[in-house]
Write a protein that holds these residues in place. Sequence first.
Motif, short mmCIF file in Angstrom:
data_model
loop_
_atom_site.label_atom_id
_atom_site.label_comp_id
_atom_site.label_asym_id
_atom_site.label_seq_id
_atom_site.Cartn_x
_atom_site.Cartn_y
_atom_site.Cartn_z
N ASN A 1 38.07 31.28 42.09
CA ASN A 1 39.45 30.66 42.55
C ASN A 1 39.84 30.13 40.68
N GLY B 251 39.68 24.36 45.77
CA GLY B 251 40.32 24.66 46.95
C GLY B 251 40.28 23.38 47.72
N LEU B 252 38.70 23.38 48.11
CA LEU B 252 39.00 22.30 49.49
C LEU B 252 39.03 20.73 49.23
N HIS C 91 39.73 34.29 49.22
CA HIS C 91 38.83 35.02 50.11
C HIS C 91 38.76 34.92 51.76
N CYS D 79 43.75 31.12 44.90
CA CYS D 79 43.59 30.44 46.48
C CYS D 79 45.39 29.89 46.11
N VAL D 80 45.23 30.42 47.79
CA VAL D 80 47.16 30.98 47.61
C VAL D 80 47.50 29.66 47.69
N THR D 81 46.83 28.20 47.83
CA THR D 81 47.57 27.46 47.44
C THR D 81 47.64 26.34 46.69
N PHE D 82 46.66 26.04 45.86
CA PHE D 82 47.00 25.86 44.94
C PHE D 82 46.67 26.08 43.56
N LEU E 276 40.87 28.86 56.79
CA LEU E 276 41.37 29.12 55.23
C LEU E 276 42.60 29.31 55.27
N CYS E 277 43.14 29.01 54.48
CA CYS E 277 44.59 29.19 54.24
C CYS E 277 45.21 30.25 54.47
N CYS F 294 35.44 26.28 50.55
CA CYS F 294 36.56 27.02 51.40
C CYS F 294 35.42 28.29 51.29
S1 SF4 Z 1 42.95 25.58 49.74
FE1 SF4 Z 1 42.82 28.06 48.34
S2 SF4 Z 1 40.84 28.21 48.30
FE2 SF4 Z 1 41.48 26.83 49.94
S3 SF4 Z 1 41.28 28.23 52.01
FE3 SF4 Z 1 43.66 27.83 51.03
S4 SF4 Z 1 43.83 29.23 50.07
FE4 SF4 Z 1 41.49 29.71 49.95
#
Ligand code: SF4
Lengths: 351, 605
Positions: free
Chosen positions: A140, A144-145, A39, A218-221, A33-34, A68
Motif C-alpha cells: 500500500n 499503515g499500522l 488487505h 490503505c483506505v485510511t492513509f 482492520l479499517c 496491518c
Molecule cells: S491503516 Fe491502512 S493498512 Fe491499516 S487497516 Fe487501516 S486501511 Fe488498512
Amino acid sequence: MTFIAKPKVSHPGLPKNKLGLTSRDYEGVVSTLCAGCGHDSVTAALIQAVFELDIEPHMLAKMSGIGCSSKTPAYFVSQAHGFNSVHGRMPSVTTGANAANRDLMYIGVSGDGDSLSIGVGQFVHAIRRNLNMCYVIENNGVYGLTKGQFSASADIGSLPKKGMPNQQEPIDPVSTALSLGATYIARSFSGDKEQLVPLLKGALLHSGFSLVDVISPCVTFNDHEGSTKSYAHTRQFYNHVVNVDYIHPSEEIKASYAEGEAMPIHLHGGDTIILRKVDGGYDPTSRAAAFKYLRERFNAGEITTGLLYVNEAREEMHELMGNSDTPLSKIPLDELNPGKEELKKIQNRYR
Amino acid sequence: MKPTDTANPDYFHKVVDCQWGCPAHTDVPAYIRMIAQGQFSDAYMENRRSNVFPGILGRVCDRPCEPACRRGRVEDKPVAICRLKRVAADHRDDITDRLPKPPSQNNGKRVALIGAGCASLTVANDLRPLGYDVTIFEALNATGGLMRTNIPRFRLPPKVLDEEIGYILDMGVDLKLNHPIESLEELLKENYDAVFVGTGAPRGKNLEIPGRYDSDRIHIGIEWLESVAFEHIDTIGERVLIIGVGNTAMDCCRTSLRLGARDVKVMARKPRGFFKASDWELEDAEEEQVEILVNHSPKEFVYENDKLVGMKFELMKYQIDEQGQIDRGRVTGEKIIPCDDVVLAIGQDNAFPWIERDLGIQFDKWECPVVDETTMMSGREGVFFGGDSAFGPKNIIWAVEHGHQAAISIHKYCQGEDIEDRLPMGLNLASQKMGMHEWSYSNDYNPASRRLMPHVDLKKRFKKLNIEVELGFTAEQTIEEVERCLNCDIQTAFSANLCIECDACIDICPVNCLTITENGDEDDLRTRLSAPAENREQALYVSADLPHTGRVMVKDEDLCVHCGLCAERCPTGAWDMQKSTILVPYAADESPLDPPKVAAGIAVK
Ligand code: SF4
Ligand SMILES: Cc1cc2nc3c(=O)[nH]c(=O)nc-3n(C[C@H](O)[C@H](O)[C@H](O)COP(=O)(O)OP(=O)(O)OC[C@H]3O[C@@H](n4cnc5c(N)ncnc54)[C@H](O)[C@@H]3O)c2cc1C
Ligand SMILES: Cc1ncc(C[n+]2csc(CCOP(=O)(O)OP(=O)(O)O)c2C)c(N)n1
Ligand code: SF4
Ligand code: SF4
Ligand SMILES: [Mg+2]
C-alpha cells in the motif's frame, strides 16, 4: 473495528470442496482492520484460493511479520498453524519452519514496510534460497499500522495525506525478485479477485519461492488524490499482461483460447496453469523480456499485473541442499541427532 | 438490467417478506422490535392499525406471513410471527384511550353493513370515526361471524372476541342482532348512502353419495360447529369420521374429541402434501391422537337395519409428476370403515338467496358476485362486498383487508369522489446508524431455532370444550423468538456514487448477497453472482454504473439477514441501513377532513 462477528449463518447453496467444506469454513476471526482496507480483500482471495485447492487446514502454515498486512493470517483459516513474528523477520522464521517440516504449505503475508523497508534483507535471502513458500506482499506504499509514513515502495512524487511528496526511488518487489531469480512472480490488485485468486492458487502450488505483490490500498492513509497506491489510481493505470487459469489435474482444459494467447505450464504436483496472455508478444518465461517490459510500462506510468515470470525448472531449497524427503520433524530424534560420537567424527573430518 | 427504482414503495416493501405476504400489510418487524423492548401496547396498536384484531389474529390467523418469512429460507423455520402478535395482545396495558374515537358529530351519511363478521366490523372501524352513521345487520344473536360460530373456543376464547369487537362497537355503531336481511332490494329502499355485504360464504358443501340423507348422524361441518358453539349440540358418537382435510376438518375432529368421541379419523382423498389444512393445524390435531387416513375416497354410507354403521371408501393410488402435480388417481380397492357419526368438512360455497338478480349485481357460476378487486364495488353502484362473500372463502386477515379497501371506497363514494382515484402506498426511509458500529436495531444474527408453543396438558384439555389449548409464549421464549426476526425492514440502501469498489461489503456478507460485476440482463446476471441466485421471486437490486469501473453493484435480496455488516465495513457509507416504513392509506387518510381532528373525534366536513 466491528462489534459483531460475521454471523455463522451462510448461504445454503454455497459450493463445497472435495473435503466437504465451504469457503466459510476457511474463515478466521473478524478483521480489526479499517473498513475498506485492501488487505481484507486479499484475505478473502486467500480464503477462496485455499478453499478451491481443497487444502486441509492443518496442512497450512500462515506466517507474518508486523503491520496491518501482517495481521492478515488471523483472518483466514483459523484451524491452520500460524506464526506472527518480529517486524521484517517472517522470511527467517518461515525458513526455519520449512526446514523442519517441508510437508506443510507455507503462506507468508507481509507488507511493503515489513518486506521492503525493515525486512528487505530477509526478503532477498528467502528468494535466493528459493524457499518453497507463497509470499504475499500487501503493498500500500505506506506503513499503515504506524499511521501512514511512506514505505520503501512509495513512488516518486506520490503525495502523502499531509506534507511533502516522496522523493526517494521506490523498491519494486517484482523487479527485485526477478533479479534475484525468484521462480514465480506475480502482481495483482486487491480489487481484482478474478485475477488474484488464480494467481494465488498457482503460487501456492508452485514449488519454490512464489511472490505475489498485491496492490492493496490503505483506505485510511493512502487513498487520496495524488497517491499512486489508491483504488482510483490503481484502476486507472491497471495493465493486465498475463492472467492465469488454474486447471485441476482431474479436469480437462475446457475453455477455448485464441491463437498465441494460451500457454500451459505444468506444475510439480501435476496441476496445470494456463497463462492467458493479453499481450500476445509477452514471454513470461524470459527474465530478460520481463525486465524490459516492466521497465517500459513503469516508465509509461502503468501498473503491470498478472503472472509476470515463471520457471518450473529450478529446484527449491530442500532439493538444492539434497535434504531428506521426510520432514525433519518426522524423523525420530535418535536418527536426527546421531549423538556426540558421530558429531566428533564429523568435526574430525575438517581438522 | 436498469438500476432498481427504490423510490417505488413496492421495491422495499417486497423485501419485507412478511409484510408483503400479509394481505393487510402489518409492519411485522416493527412490532417485533417493540415487543423486544417490552412495549407491548405500542406493538398492539401497530398491529391494530393494519389488522384490527391482534388478539384474535395472534391466535388463529392463517399466517400467510410465516411461509413468506425470510428466516424460513435462511434456515428451515420462519419466525413465530403469529405467536408474537399474541404476546403483544396478552401483555398490553389498557389501550382504550389510544383507540379511534367516535365522532362528536355525524357527517350525515348512513352506511348499512350486512353481517357482523370481521369484514363488516373492519368497515365500521374505519368509517365510524369519520362521522358515518353505521348500522350492522346480523342474522344471528351474536357478533363475530365464523370467528365465533365456527372457530372453536379451545382455539379462540370468547373473551378475546368480545373485547376486540367491543372496541369497534363502542364507537357508537348501531348493531341490530337477530336481523337477517332477506331482500337486498328492500334494504336499498331505505336510502342508505352505501351498503356493504359482509355475509360470508355460509353454505357448507355437501357430499352427494348413496345414503347421504338416510341418517341424522351425518353432519355438515360448519353447521355442526355452529350448533356446538351455540350449545345446541353437546355430544357425539364414540367413532367419528371427518371427511376432508382442510382447516374446518381439523376443528371438527378436535371438537369431536371434546364432545366424547374416542376414535376420530380424518379421511383424506389425497396423500400428505396435498392437504388443505395448515401444517400447524395438522400438528395440533395429530398431537391429540387424531388419525389421518390418506388415499380414501368416499363412496357410500353403509347402513345396517337403517342405522348408520360405517362408510365405504375407494382406495386410491396417485402418480405425482416432476413438477409435483398429482394426477386424478386410480382405484385399487375398497374398504368399509365403521363409525357412529360422520362430519362433512369439504368446503364452503357462497349463497345469496336474498339478493335479487335484477339489481345490477352479476354472479358467476359459483354464486360469487362480480366484485372489483381494488374498490370492492359490485356492478351496482354503492353496493360493496368484502370478506368471504366477495371472492369465496378465504380467511380473517383477507376479510380485514377487504374491509379497509371497501371503507376507502365507501368514504370516497359518499363524498362524491372517484373511488378509482385512491392514494398510492408511500415509503419513508430513515438511516439507522447511531455511531461507528452502532445501529438502532439488534443486528446480530441469533442462531436460535423457533420456539415451540406450550400447550395445556393432553389430559386436562379435553375436560371442557372451552379450555384454550395454547398457553402463549413465556417471557423466556419471547426473548429468544424476537431475536430470530431478521429486521427485513431495515433495508440495505446503496449510493453508487460513493462506492470505491473496495469489495469490503462483498467479502463480509455472511450470505454472499453482493457482487460487483459487469451489467447484463437478469438471466445472465443471476448466473454470475457470488452465490447461486435461483430464487426468482426475490429481486436483484442493481445499482447505477459505479464511478471507477462502470460495473454495477448487484444484491440478491433472497437471503440477506440484514446484519448491517456491509454498511459497517463500507469505508464511504455507500451502503447504509435504512428503516423502510410503508405508508398504507386508510379511509381516514383519504379523508378531506383534517386527520388530527378525526383522531380527536371532531371530524366534521
Ligand atoms: S491503516 Fe491502512 S493498512 Fe491499516 S487497516 Fe487501516 S486501511 Fe488498512
Ligand atoms: C371451521 C372454520 C375455521 C376457520 N378457522 C380460521 C382460522 O383459524 N383463521 C382464519 O383466519 N380463518 C379461519 N376461518 C375462515 C374465517 O372464519 C372466515 O374467512 C372469516 O370469518 C370471513 O369473515 P366474513 O366477515 O367475511 O364472514 P363471516 O365470518 O362468515 O361473517 C358473516 C356474518 O354474516 C351473517 N350473515 C350472513 N347472511 C346474513 C344476512 N342475510 N343477513 C344478516 N346477516 C347475515 C352471518 O351470520 C355472520 O355472522 C375458518 C372458517 C371455518 C369455517
Ligand atoms: C522492530 C520494529 N520496528 C518498527 C516497528 C513499528 N512498525 C510497526 S508496523 C510498521 C510498518 C508496517 O508497514 P507495512 O509492512 O507496510 O504494513 P501495513 O501496515 O502498511 O500493512 C512499523 C514501522 C515495529 N513494530 N518493530
Ligand atoms: S445486511 Fe449486508 S452484509 Fe448483512 S446479509 Fe444483508 S447484504 Fe449481507
Ligand atoms: S464496501 Fe462500500 S465502497 Fe467498498 S465496495 Fe462495498 S459499497 Fe463500495
Ligand atoms: Mg504498507
